[in-house]
Design an enzyme around this catalytic site. Structure first.
Site, PDB file in Angstrom:
ATOM      1  N   GLY A  21      30.412  -0.167  68.341  1.00  0.00           N
ATOM      2  CA  GLY A  21      30.752  -0.548  66.913  1.00  0.00           C
ATOM      3  C   GLY A  21      29.508  -0.569  66.048  1.00  0.00           C
ATOM      4  O   GLY A  21      28.678   0.403  66.197  1.00  0.00           O
ATOM      5  N   ASP A  26      38.931  -5.698  67.549  1.00  0.00           N
ATOM      6  CA  ASP A  26      39.372  -6.679  66.368  1.00  0.00           C
ATOM      7  C   ASP A  26      39.921  -5.607  65.222  1.00  0.00           C
ATOM      8  O   ASP A  26      40.370  -6.302  64.214  1.00  0.00           O
ATOM      9  CB  ASP A  26      38.127  -6.996  66.016  1.00  0.00           C
ATOM     10  N   GLY A  50      38.763 -12.038  67.634  1.00  0.00           N
ATOM     11  CA  GLY A  50      38.752 -11.494  66.379  1.00  0.00           C
ATOM     12  C   GLY A  50      37.601 -11.616  65.517  1.00  0.00           C
ATOM     13  O   GLY A  50      37.255 -11.109  64.600  1.00  0.00           O
TER      14      GLY A  50
END
Length: 373
Positions: free
Chosen positions: A116, A141, A184
């Site tokens: 990420g 997410d 999330g």
């Protein structure tokens, strides 16, 4: 041209689909070019310690469906700001040159980084120092603006949906209100999609601040229709009106030290005195990351893996693979990263739920409450 040596690492948190990318890349790269592949263990830590394993058809056999990563993960190891011990004292310093020397020593030509924002920010920084880098975005997410979809999201939604279905039966049996906390961070995609698919009665997401009274009203509405139980799905980073996200703990040695957690318990404690039901809470936690990767995520991961192999073959370094308009493409790492945190929040900024968007409208039309009235 001699045999090309390609290294892969998986940084940040784990996500279903990482193994599928590795599996696909091994086969695609070996089919497209004369090459050898290795994998650094525990993300950038393995690059610093020169800890790697061979990646071939034998070492990657049978991993396509498995969650996690055979290369393991770490979200604490930014080599541009790394903790080392000098004279018995822990200090933080830039040790990226050690990693580069390790790659040179092993003859690594290309570094493929699966991660990420934090992991890919370091990938960009290595590219700036002359390393031939390819990035592959990763998060369950689904909050990356630089790509339309990320692997791991579909698997997480399936797992949450299944668990919401299981909780329905026990909630109905005891006439309880169950508050279910899902992952999330500050994006409500998992909660929203699973809430729709899993018939949640209330969906609480960070993008739409909620009120406890709004939940009370939904419980009362269901009672009036002969439904004396309620399922509330809440994203870990959801916020009460005029409130802030609930922080579970601070991890001091992590670049992204804040860990959300505890919102379901907080809601349950506030809600129980206001309704005629027992209120219980449930935190799904890392269940959402575990187990087998869904078929849809395996396919998406394969597409990412093949595109990364094609980019290596074509010399398209300094870029990240992305899904754009339904097709695999790439975008410059310089355009999609920036924060430097290894917490894996987003690449290219956070893609959050539009409170007025289609998915929210669908949920409301189905009778789902966001407790925002």
């Amino acid at each position: 041209m001699g045999k090309k040596k390609i290294a892969i690492l998986t940084g940040g948190g784990d996500a279903p689909g990482l193994n599928a990318v590795i599996y696909t890349m091994v086969r695609a790269c070996q089919g497209m070019m004369d090459c050898e592949l290795v994998g650094y263990k525990f993300g950038y830590r393995g690059l610093y310690n020169n800890d790697f394993m061979p990646l071939d058809r034998n070492t990657t056999s049978g991993i396509l469906h498995k969650g996690g990563s055979i290369l393991y993960n770490s979200n604490k190891d930014n080599l541009f700001d790394y903790t080392v011990v000098e004279n018995g004292v822990s200090v933080r310093k830039d040790v990226s040159d050690v990693a580069i020397e390790n790659m040179k020593k092993e003859g690594v030509d290309v570094l493929v980084v699966l991660g990420g924002d934090g992991t890919l920010t370091s990938a960009r920084d290595f590219a700036r120092k002359g390393v031939q880098v390819i990035g592959v975005p990763k998060t369950i997410d689904n909050d990356l603006t630089a790509t339309e979809a990320t692997f791991g999201f579909d698997t997480a939604v399936n797992i949450v949906t299944d668990n919401l279905g299981r909780l329905h039966t026990t909630a109905e049996s005891h006439h309880r209100v169950l508050v279910v906390e899902v992952m999330g961070r500050s994006a409500g995609w998992i909660c929203l999609h699973a809430g729709i698919a899993g018939s949640a009665d209330v969906v609480l997401i960070p993008e739409i601040p909620y009120s406890i009274q709004g939940i009370v009203d939904k419980v009362a509405e269901r009672e009036s229709h002969g439904k004396p139980f309620t399922i509330v799905a809440v994203t870990e980073g959801a916020v009460e009106k005029e409130g802030t996200a609930v922080i579970g703990k601070i991890v001091e040695d992590s670049p992204d030290s804040v860990r959300f957690g505890g919102v379901a318990a907080q809601i349950a404690n506030k809600l129980e005195p206001l309704v005629r039901h027992e209120v219980r809470h449930c935190v799904l936690g890392h269940i959402q990351r575990g187990g087998d990767t869904s078929p849809a995520d395996r396919i998406l991961s394969a597409r990412y893996g093949v595109k990364a192999a094609e980019m290596i073959r074509d010399g398209q370094f300094g870029n990240m693979v992305c899904l754009r308009d339904g097709h695999m493409d790439f975008i410059k790492l310089e355009e999609v990263v920036g924060g430097g945190s290894m917490g894996e929040t987003s690449a290219g900024g956070a893609k959050t739920v539009d409170p007025n968007g289609e998915m929210v409208r669908v949920a409301k039309a189905m009778g789902i409450s966001f407790a925002d009235a």
